[in-house]
Design a protein around this motif. Structure first.
Motif, PDB file in Angstrom:
ATOM      1  N   LYS A   1       1.924  -1.365   2.632  1.00 32.98           N
ATOM      2  CA  LYS A   1       1.771   0.022   3.093  1.00 32.98           C
ATOM      3  C   LYS A   1       0.455   0.671   2.678  1.00 32.98           C
ATOM      4  O   LYS A   1       0.065   1.663   3.260  1.00 32.98           O
ATOM      5  CB  LYS A   1       2.925   0.880   2.565  1.00 32.98           C
ATOM      6  N   LYS A   2      -0.163   0.195   1.628  1.00 30.70           N
ATOM      7  CA  LYS A   2      -1.440   0.713   1.124  1.00 30.70           C
ATOM      8  C   LYS A   2      -1.356   2.100   0.505  1.00 30.70           C
ATOM      9  O   LYS A   2      -2.351   2.663   0.139  1.00 30.70           O
ATOM     10  CB  LYS A   2      -2.505   0.753   2.227  1.00 30.70           C
ATOM     11  N   ARG A   3      -0.154   2.675   0.413  1.00 32.85           N
ATOM     12  CA  ARG A   3      -0.006   3.994  -0.193  1.00 32.85           C
ATOM     13  C   ARG A   3       1.292   4.051  -0.974  1.00 32.85           C
ATOM     14  O   ARG A   3       2.359   4.080  -0.397  1.00 32.85           O
ATOM     15  CB  ARG A   3       0.029   5.064   0.893  1.00 32.85           C
ATOM     16  N   LEU A   4       1.194   4.101  -2.264  1.00 30.27           N
ATOM     17  CA  LEU A   4       2.373   4.189  -3.110  1.00 30.27           C
ATOM     18  C   LEU A   4       2.681   5.638  -3.481  1.00 30.27           C
ATOM     19  O   LEU A   4       3.822   5.978  -3.757  1.00 30.27           O
ATOM     20  CB  LEU A   4       2.158   3.353  -4.381  1.00 30.27           C
ATOM     21  N   LYS A   5       1.675   6.479  -3.422  1.00 32.33           N
ATOM     22  CA  LYS A   5       1.806   7.875  -3.847  1.00 32.33           C
ATOM     23  C   LYS A   5       2.815   8.641  -2.992  1.00 32.33           C
ATOM     24  O   LYS A   5       3.481   9.546  -3.467  1.00 32.33           O
ATOM     25  CB  LYS A   5       0.440   8.540  -3.786  1.00 32.33           C
ATOM     26  N   GLY A   6       2.968   8.273  -1.757  1.00 32.98           N
ATOM     27  CA  GLY A   6       3.900   8.972  -0.875  1.00 32.98           C
ATOM     28  C   GLY A   6       5.353   8.653  -1.146  1.00 32.98           C
ATOM     29  O   GLY A   6       6.240   9.390  -0.720  1.00 32.98           O
ATOM     30  N   TYR A   7       5.620   7.576  -1.848  1.00 33.65           N
ATOM     31  CA  TYR A   7       6.994   7.158  -2.099  1.00 33.65           C
ATOM     32  C   TYR A   7       7.468   7.458  -3.516  1.00 33.65           C
ATOM     33  O   TYR A   7       8.634   7.771  -3.718  1.00 33.65           O
ATOM     34  CB  TYR A   7       7.140   5.655  -1.839  1.00 33.65           C
ATOM     35  N   VAL A   8       6.584   7.297  -4.484  1.00 33.84           N
ATOM     36  CA  VAL A   8       6.948   7.443  -5.901  1.00 33.84           C
ATOM     37  C   VAL A   8       5.900   8.321  -6.572  1.00 33.84           C
ATOM     38  O   VAL A   8       4.703   8.152  -6.333  1.00 33.84           O
ATOM     39  CB  VAL A   8       6.991   6.058  -6.584  1.00 33.84           C
ATOM     40  N   PRO A   9       6.319   9.278  -7.421  1.00 34.97           N
ATOM     41  CA  PRO A   9       5.332  10.061  -8.169  1.00 34.97           C
ATOM     42  C   PRO A   9       4.484   9.164  -9.072  1.00 34.97           C
ATOM     43  O   PRO A   9       4.977   8.185  -9.644  1.00 34.97           O
ATOM     44  CB  PRO A   9       6.189  11.013  -9.000  1.00 34.97           C
ATOM     45  N   LEU A  10       3.217   9.504  -9.184  1.00 37.58           N
ATOM     46  CA  LEU A  10       2.298   8.654  -9.934  1.00 37.58           C
ATOM     47  C   LEU A  10       2.609   8.592 -11.418  1.00 37.58           C
ATOM     48  O   LEU A  10       2.342   7.582 -12.064  1.00 37.58           O
ATOM     49  CB  LEU A  10       0.859   9.121  -9.710  1.00 37.58           C
ATOM     50  N   TRP A  11       3.203   9.653 -11.980  1.00 33.95           N
ATOM     51  CA  TRP A  11       3.510   9.612 -13.410  1.00 33.95           C
ATOM     52  C   TRP A  11       4.587   8.578 -13.705  1.00 33.95           C
ATOM     53  O   TRP A  11       4.573   7.956 -14.772  1.00 33.95           O
ATOM     54  CB  TRP A  11       3.882  10.987 -13.930  1.00 33.95           C
ATOM     55  N   ILE A  12       5.522   8.359 -12.777  1.00 31.16           N
ATOM     56  CA  ILE A  12       6.533   7.316 -12.974  1.00 31.16           C
ATOM     57  C   ILE A  12       5.892   5.945 -12.860  1.00 31.16           C
ATOM     58  O   ILE A  12       6.214   5.030 -13.622  1.00 31.16           O
ATOM     59  CB  ILE A  12       7.694   7.476 -11.977  1.00 31.16           C
ATOM     60  N   VAL A  13       4.967   5.789 -11.923  1.00 29.63           N
ATOM     61  CA  VAL A  13       4.273   4.506 -11.755  1.00 29.63           C
ATOM     62  C   VAL A  13       3.485   4.167 -13.015  1.00 29.63           C
ATOM     63  O   VAL A  13       3.595   3.051 -13.550  1.00 29.63           O
ATOM     64  CB  VAL A  13       3.345   4.549 -10.521  1.00 29.63           C
TER      65      VAL A  13
END
Length: 100
Positions: A65-77
């Motif tokens: 997908k090339k975009r993780l920010k839209g699915y999971v908040p970055l602080w959790i990542v």
């Protein structure tokens, strides 16, 4: 992709329980055996499986997908990545029998 958000939250909770289980190993801060058993089970056993699987799912989503920010908040990542490094440090350096 709600499954990824759920898996990320579960991995974060398992990472927190892993830190609690390490603190139980260093300091015996409770006498309740039920709490100790739950913390160790969730922290060590579930955490050692769920956190690396979550990171692999992050990599898969990034490749597709090339975009993780839209699915999971970055602080959790970032928190899960830090927990993975703590797990690896614990596994490879603190449990090394040649250092003791």
């Amino acid at each position: 992709m709600r499954w990824l958000l759920f898996l990320s939250r579960l991995a974060f909770i398992c990472g927190v329980f892993f830190l609690l289980s390490i603190s139980l190993q260093l300091y015996d801060w409770t006498d309740n055996q039920d709490i100790i058993g739950t913390v160790i089970t969730v922290g060590y056993f579930m955490g050692m499986i769920i956190v690396p699987v979550t990171i692999l799912c992050y990599l898969f989503v990034l490749l597709i997908k090339k975009r993780l920010k839209g699915y999971v908040p970055l602080w959790i990542v970032f928190g899960n990545i830090i927990f993975l490094f703590i797990f690896l440090y614990y596994l490879f350096y603190l449990n090394d029998h040649s250092n003791t």
